[in-house]
Design an enzyme around this catalytic site. Sequence first.
Site, short mmCIF file in Angstrom:
data_model
loop_
_atom_site.label_atom_id
_atom_site.label_comp_id
_atom_site.label_asym_id
_atom_site.label_seq_id
_atom_site.Cartn_x
_atom_site.Cartn_y
_atom_site.Cartn_z
N ASP A 286 12.06 17.97 -41.34
CA ASP A 286 11.53 19.12 -40.59
C ASP A 286 12.52 20.27 -40.77
O ASP A 286 13.61 20.12 -41.32
CB ASP A 286 11.27 18.77 -39.12
CG ASP A 286 10.23 19.72 -38.51
OD1 ASP A 286 9.95 20.78 -39.10
OD2 ASP A 286 9.70 19.41 -37.43
C1 NOJ Z 1 8.84 23.04 -37.46
C2 NOJ Z 1 7.74 22.15 -36.98
O1 NOJ Z 1 8.23 21.11 -36.18
C3 NOJ Z 1 6.91 21.56 -38.11
O2 NOJ Z 1 5.83 20.87 -37.57
C4 NOJ Z 1 6.49 22.63 -39.06
O3 NOJ Z 1 5.67 22.08 -40.07
C5 NOJ Z 1 7.72 23.30 -39.62
N1 NOJ Z 1 8.46 23.91 -38.53
C6 NOJ Z 1 7.39 24.34 -40.68
O4 NOJ Z 1 6.83 25.44 -40.10
#
Ligand code: NOJ
Length: 756
Positions: A286
């Site tokens: 993430d």
């Molecule tokens: C953080 C989020 O937790 C995740 O779900 C997302 O895909 C990413 N940012 C990218 O935006």
Amino acid sequence: MKKYAFGVLTLLSFSLVAQSKNTPVEDQVEALLQKMTLEEKIGQMNQYNGFWNVTGPPPQGGETSDKYQNLATGRVGSMLNVRGVKEVREVQRLAVEESRLGIPLIIGFDLIHGYKTISPIPLAETASWDLEAIQHSAALGAKEATAAGINWTFAPMVDITRDARWGRVMEGAGEDPYLGSLVAAARVRGFQGEDLSSPHTLAACAKHFAAYGFSEAGRDYNTVDIGLNTLHNIVLPPFKAAAAAGVRTFMNSFNDLNGIPATADKYLQREILKGDWNFDGFVVSDWGSLREMMDHGFARDRKHAGELALNGGSDMDMESYIYLDYAKELLQEGKVTQEQIDDAVRRILRVKFELGLFEDPYRYCDEKREQAVTGSEEIVSGVLDMAKKSIVLLKNQNNLLPLKKEGQKIALIGPLAADKNSPLGNWRIAAENFSAVSVLEGLQSYPGNTITHEQGVKLINKVPAGFHEEVDINTTDKSGIEEAVASAKDADVVVMVLGEYGFQSGEARSRANLDLPGFQQELLERVAAVNSNIVLVLMNGRPLVLNWADANVPAIVEAWQLGTQSGNAIAQVLYGDYNPSGKLPMSFPRSVGQMPLYYNHKSTGRPGADGEDAGSVFWSHYIDEKNSPLYPFGFGLSYTSFEYSDIRLSAPQFSKGGTITAQVDITNTGKYNGKEVVQLYLKDHFASATRPVRELKGFELVELKAGETKTVVFSIDESLLQFYNGQGQWMAEPGAFTAFIGSDSTTKRSAEFSFN
Ligand code: NOJ
């Protein structure tokens, strides 16, 4: 920053590694891997954000200086948040035409519920219990996003969640692992289609691996500490279902799980995902989650974070730039292995080949298609259809709904009544702000009644510019209440649209309270005092506490955040042109103090009949609130009514390899045609590990004309009885079971059987 001129180039000049249709993907991957330098391999494991929409703190240090340069030198494998054919073509050109091997980028994006045309939030879509519709909705989103150059979505989020305080409940399928698994698979099928290399499909991503939905106290990014029983029986099944449906990528989660940050969790990523489940796609971290292992107190520095993540099975680094900076050094020092790097790169290349990116890196870059597909009639009518299916009727005393179409004075009241922004929800990166059809507009499209509109109270003080801003709730200005009350006095029916602002749920939007924010409760009570004929339309991204409304308002419609066509969908339901059939995918609490709240809880050693005198105070309950939810999981009404027969079992017992059936007749006893979600729950009476009081194990969405009867037959075999048992085995244990069939998770209609 360096500037590059973008000319018209021929396909021939693209790359050293054009894809051949006839050579198997694995051979192509191997051949390419052989040509790659270590730096080029590490480059594939690096993902950069585009030039917009940072969803976390920006990285510090590292090779962040010149993204363009890094693209052109093969130091980037993927980008996210680059969107629109023009932008995508630009970055793709750098990777493909400037870098030595010309390996195309995979372009990621949070296509969560629609690209530019927004569909209902995933929690709402789940409320339809209509797997075909959910799959179709994902496919439409894929169609619009791929036309804008995207070839990978960070969806579906398949985190099971039991705590409505957590802001991201809007993004998942709710509290149940069985429903969650089917929805996960449907979304994967919708996004990926039959053929990943089609320009209309994209790679999906099951996230967040794992247990992010169990963050303590519902506070986003918080610690998770759950045992193997909950991990295997509740958290993992939807991920496994996504893997079985062929999902090509996984994203790990921000949280630590039982002391290990998920980004470095070998048990999850290497043993279970890549081992037991044979997953051969890749795992992306993430946003900055490699770097965040330092804040977790797990990695001593960035380099150590890289070592832990790579050993742990994270193949691609989203926005920490750590692999880029340290993977080579780590390899030279023997802290990571060449096999690990090759394995990660192989996985990433495999998905790129499958997408057909080597065959034509610009296959998602067609301006004409982008223009024709974006906001097309097919997509708009698709999201409208999905929106209607997502609505849940929670209460309809004296059949106040559907509304009469003519001759009525309707007072439309509430801060969300004319709101064109909130229905889009939080994840609507590519949508135009204020582009949803409001409830006011939806009702106005029915010309037979007179509508007055009063906001009553403002919900927020200023409109957030986007993602990053806090929602500033109005807690000072009640000046509009009097006018709203005056308009209600005069009306035949009052439609009140209350709930949460669009940015009050979603990532980092945890709430400690679950009531109607701001002065909305006061507005509701003041209006109800002068006109009790109220239809309350709720717009919200999570379950709310609605005790007062439930006790005092005759009709309640749960309309979530339904996307671009929200107002039209709501109007069609209020006027009875669509008979609602949605069922809640999460329990609605009576009090925030009940969190976490879920129907499939354990019995405990001191169960008791909720609200009844248990004979003593010493049983598992609250002294000031019931245990039960206000509206249970699986609950939802219709404008018509349904009657169920008793359950008929084909046999009272079965053995390994066998099957029995449980069937009911269901009759539409009302005057409208309608749909009902017939639900099967099973209870395992005794096992080597404690079992939930009941678990959803089947459902069928049945369409019945007024007066019609149909028979619904559920097959029960060993697979429905299997669970992660006391010895850590996934199996069915012999014993006594109860089958319940009915219209929600509290149904008492039951039959007993045994498995031996
Ligand atoms: C953080 C989020 O937790 C995740 O779900 C997302 O895909 C990413 N940012 C990218 O935006």
